[in-house]
Design a protein around this motif. Structure first.
Motif, short mmCIF file in Angstrom:
data_model
loop_
_atom_site.label_atom_id
_atom_site.label_comp_id
_atom_site.label_asym_id
_atom_site.label_seq_id
_atom_site.Cartn_x
_atom_site.Cartn_y
_atom_site.Cartn_z
N ASP A 20 -2.04 9.43 -10.06
CA ASP A 20 -2.53 8.32 -10.86
C ASP A 20 -1.33 7.66 -11.57
OD1 ASP A 20 -3.77 6.56 -12.49
OD2 ASP A 20 -4.88 8.06 -13.67
N ASP B 54 0.52 13.42 1.20
CA ASP B 54 -0.59 12.70 0.59
C ASP B 54 -0.26 12.38 -0.88
OD1 ASP B 54 -3.06 11.69 -0.07
OD2 ASP B 54 -3.98 13.67 -0.38
N SER C 241 -2.43 10.39 -2.65
CA SER C 241 -3.64 9.79 -3.19
C SER C 241 -4.07 10.39 -4.53
CB SER C 241 -4.79 9.91 -2.17
OG SER C 241 -5.01 11.27 -1.89
N GLU D 229 0.85 -1.21 0.00
CA GLU D 229 0.00 0.00 0.00
C GLU D 229 0.88 1.25 0.00
OE1 GLU D 229 -3.43 0.05 0.29
OE2 GLU D 229 -3.53 -2.13 0.20
N ASP D 230 0.26 2.39 -0.33
CA ASP D 230 0.95 3.67 -0.16
C ASP D 230 1.22 3.88 1.33
OD1 ASP D 230 1.38 4.80 -2.61
OD2 ASP D 230 -0.60 5.71 -2.76
N SER E 251 1.11 5.23 5.04
CA SER E 251 -0.02 5.82 5.77
C SER E 251 0.41 7.12 6.46
CB SER E 251 -0.51 4.83 6.83
OG SER E 251 0.58 4.48 7.67
#
Lengths: 466, 342
Positions: free
Chosen positions: A75, A70, A72, A63-64, A66
């Protein structure tokens, strides 16, 4: 041909030079098919392809982070994973295609090689286009090649160290790196060899929307000494670029390595780089880092002091301007007695830029009589910016001397007033103070690069980078 | 049950094992016996006590279902000369769940001393809220002298209004699990100080988590932590000073010093500083290490035993905190430290 004048006061942004050199191959997507295609194109042995495929699988599992900036909005599917220029790897600058050579000329790479380097390499997008080592050092048994060539020519040596400092499962973006790595440098300094001049590899990412995944592997054998300089830059575009490089360093018994980096990526770049160094008995690693560019940087070089008396010195400066989030720092593991580390980190935030210093110092049980000293200073040039310090310190033994100090502050009005009474404008006064703040770090760079660093600071102060 | 305690406001990578800690312990059942004694000059202050059958939450990650709430108000302009003492000596396996709300109205002042002790296993869960009105002044001294196998959970939150001054002092000298949480909001021209003294021993786990915000102009936050670890004790210190936007001309300082007295103890620290404002002065410092053999040798050559030499050095380090405490408290602390070092 334009020559870069490092002593010029002109603020022309040489880093933003774009070129239209044709691309031979451009691949998108994160599939086994592309991985196999890259590996085949590079004529790699099966064990390397196996690593690539294992890493690709890991990339989909991880996963990225935590924490930290950021990511998110990013793409990944828009990023070209492999951009191969028409030009191949050559040993003479004259053989490099003119439009590419012009870019490196402006950056001053060929001149620097002639005047001060033992060898240099230049990467353009995913491909090394130039690599050369002076004959004098070739005769001493020094190996300095592109990483692709290193795999082909020195498979046993590469296999012994590759992925050993940075494992493929370290984090999501290192898994991505291992699946699609291309370019980078391979350096081996034989026992007792001492290079009186540095080697330099320069990484240039020209294609918009591309990723650069170069891999640098350096082994400094027993009693050997090396200074290595890494430069990075890219022209600015409206679409995101990704740099997920990897540096693996091995400093063997009583060896010395100074690893200097000036990163000046454009402000559309996500710089998610990974660097690790293992230091054996009596060895010493010196990191000198300047982080100026990129939209987001996440970079925390790790030094593992594995041998008795191993040493680490870490000197870093970050300058975040408008729209930049530079999350940098370091990790140190003291894993043997009598190890020592010394850390100086400085950061400057301006025009809403965010600088975060994140560190982890870990002293293991067996690191008796070790010493650590960490200091970080942050300068904020306005109230729109942000500066955070997040240092984690873990001590597992009593026999250790540890200190950490940090300061955050602004430029005092009194100092600006004093300088203005001496005839400087407010901007000049601020510039002088900022350069003074950065001076201890600039001093650690070779003089040409210290000048370049000051030039970058000037450009940042003007807000004209990227 | 397993509890995730004291989560960090700004997390960092999980590999560092500092974002939060998890502890497993049986949830104690409340019974009404544990009750605080309140002593001192109570004539000019207002005290209300109430047993409540509702959840008592704190940011420590652990909550209880019922508790006693004690509300103490210091009226406007009232200055209480001597400290008000709230204390309790626990009987074996006794629990105490309490919330204390201290309200200082404008220009009032009062000092409080909370003292807890036990000879055996006990469980203290204390949540304190302090609100200091404009120009008020208060000192709160919390002393943990609980038995070796006790649990001590103490969370304090405070708001310090314009021109007010609050000093919290924590003396942490007992228990196997000791958890502290502090959250401070420091408003214009006010001062918020936190002083902590700890000594970890045996297999104790200590977790200090403090988050102090400089919210408005000319505010001052100061965190000073002095401690030592012996045997196999583990300590996490997480202190955050957060300069919020608009807190120009503010000062924040944070210092943690830890002496390591054994080869099996573990110290973890995160002195975090977050800054959204240019015109501030923020400093933090951490130092850790052992007592040097040279220093020990010097003291022993002057006739001190090794134990006495350790004691002198420790007390020298703790003196920055002890110097501001009443004499009787200092002598209690010295006795307890001697007992723990024995």
């Amino acid at each position: 041909m334009a020559k870069k004048d490092v002593f010029s006061s002109s603020q022309e942004n040489i880093y933003d030079t774009k070129t239209n050199h044709p691309t031979l191959q451009k691949e998108y997507g994160f599939t086994e098919e592309i991985v196999k295609k890259i590996s085949k194109d590079k004529e790699e042995p099966d064990w390397v392809l196996e690593i690539r495929l294992k890493a690709l699988k890991k990339f989909y599992e991880l996963e990225d982070p935590s924490w930290g900036p950021d990511l998110s909005f990013f793409d990944l599917s828009q990023i070209a994973t492999y951009v191969k220029p028409v030009s191949g790897e050559v040993r003479k600058w004259e053989d490099v295609p003119e439009e590419i050579r012009n870019v490196f000329d402006k950056l001053g790479i060929p001149d620097a090689e002639k005047e001060a380097l033992a060898g240099s390499g230049a990467q353009f997008d995913s491909q090394i286009v130039y690599h050369n080592l002076t004959e004098e050092f070739q005769k001493k048994g020094v190996i300095y090649t592109s990483f692709d060539e290193g795999i082909r020519k020195y498979p046993d040596l590469v296999k012994k160290y590759f992925t050993k400092a940075v494992p493929i499962f370290d984090h999501k973006y290192i898994a991505l790196h291992y699946a699609f790595f291309s370019g980078g440098s391979f350096v081996y300094i034989p026992k007792g060899a001492r290079l009186d001049r540095p080697l330099q590899s320069y990484f240039r990412l020209n294609a918009p929307g591309a990723g650069q995944f170069e891999h640098t592997l350096i082994i400094v054998d027993e009693g050997a000494e090396l200074q290595f300089i890494e430069g990075c830059s890219a022209p600015g575009y409206n679409e995101l670029n990704l740099h997920a490089g990897c540096v693996e360093l091995f400093v063997l018994k009583n060896a010395y390595l100074r690893f200097s980096t000036i990163e000046n990526w454009s402000k559309n770049m996500l710089n998610l780089n990974t660097k690790k160094c293992f230091v054996e008995e009596g060895g010493k690693i010196e990191w000198i880092m300047g982080s100026f560019g990129s939209k987001i940087s996440m970079l925390y070089p790790l030094s593992v002091l594995n041998g008795v008396g191993a040493k680490c010195e870490f000197t870093n400066i970050s300058f975040a301007g408008a729209g930049q989030n530079l999350d940098t720092g370091l990790k140190i593991i003291h894993n043997a007695p009598l190890t020592s580390s010394l850390v100086h980190s400085k950061s400057i935030s301006k025009d809403g830029g965010i600088c975060t210093f994140r560190s982890h110092a870990l002293v293991r049980k067996n690191a008796k009589n070790s010493q650590l000293s960490l200091s970080c200073e942050s300068l904020m040039l306005d109230s729109e910016s942000r500066s955070d310090t997040i240092p984690v310190n873990t001590l597992e033994t009593e026999n250790v001397t540890f200190s950490h100090e940090a300061k955050i502050g602004k430029i005092s009005d009194q100092t600006i007033y004093y300088l203005m009474t001496r005839g400087l404008s407010e901007e000049e006064a601020k510039g002088l103070i900022v350069r003074g703040f950065a001076e201890p770090i600039a001093k650690a760079f070779p003089v040409e690069y210290a000048v370049e660093m000051n030039r970058l600071i000037d450009l940042e102060l003007e807000g004209s980078i990227g | 049950m397993k509890y995730r305690l004291n989560a960090l406001p700004v997390p960092t990578t999980n590999h560092f094992h500092i974002n939060d800690i998890s502890l497993e312990f049986p949830k104690p059942k409340y019974h009404m016996e544990g009750d605080l004694q309140i002593e001192g000059d109570l004539s000019s202050i207002v005290i209300e006590r109430e047993f409540l059958g509702k959840k008592l939450t704190s940011k420590m990650g652990f909550e209880v279902d019922s508790y006693q709430e004690i509300r103490i108000t210091i009226p406007k302009g009232v200055h209480v000369a001597k400290p008000i003492v709230l204390s309790h000596h626990f009987s074996s396996r006794e629990v105490l769940f309490t919330k204390i709300i201290l309200t200082y109205l404008e220009d009032s002042s009062c000092d409080f001393t909370f003292t807890f002790s036990s000879d055996d296993t006990s469980f203290l869960y204390l949540v304190e809220e302090a609100h200091l009105g404009v120009g008020a002044e208060g000192n709160v001294l919390f002393s943990n002298f609980l038995g070796d196998t006790s649990y001590c959970f103490y969370a304090q939150e405070n708001v310090v209004e314009e021109g007010a001054k609050l000093t919290h002092t924590l003396l942490d000298l007992g228990g196997s699990v000791r958890l502290y949480h502090g959250f401070g909001r420091t408003l214009a021209s006010s001062m918020n100080q936190l002083r902590v003294l700890y000594l970890g021993d045996k297999e104790s786990t200590l977790d200090f988590h403090f988050y102090y915000q400089n919210e408005e102009k000319h505010s001052t936050n100061s965190i000073l932590v002095e401690g030592a670890l012996k045997d196999s004790s583990c300590k996490n210190f997480r202190g955050t000073i957060d300069f919020l936007k608009g807190c120009s001309s503010s000062v924040g300082e944070e210092n943690e010093n830890c002496i390591l007295l054994s080869d099996t103890c573990r110290s973890r620290s995160l002195p975090q500083m977050l800054c959204h404002e240019e015109d501030v002065v923020g400093t933090h410092g951490v130092s850790s290490g052992h007592i040097s053999q040279d220093t020990l040798f010097y003291l022993m050559s002057r006739g001190l035993s090794e134990k006495e030499a350790y004691h002198v050095i420790l007390m020298g380090n703790f003196s920055r905190i002890l110097k501001d405490l009443p004499e009787e408290v200092v002598s209690q602390v010295i006795d307890k430290i001697e007992e723990m070092l024995a």
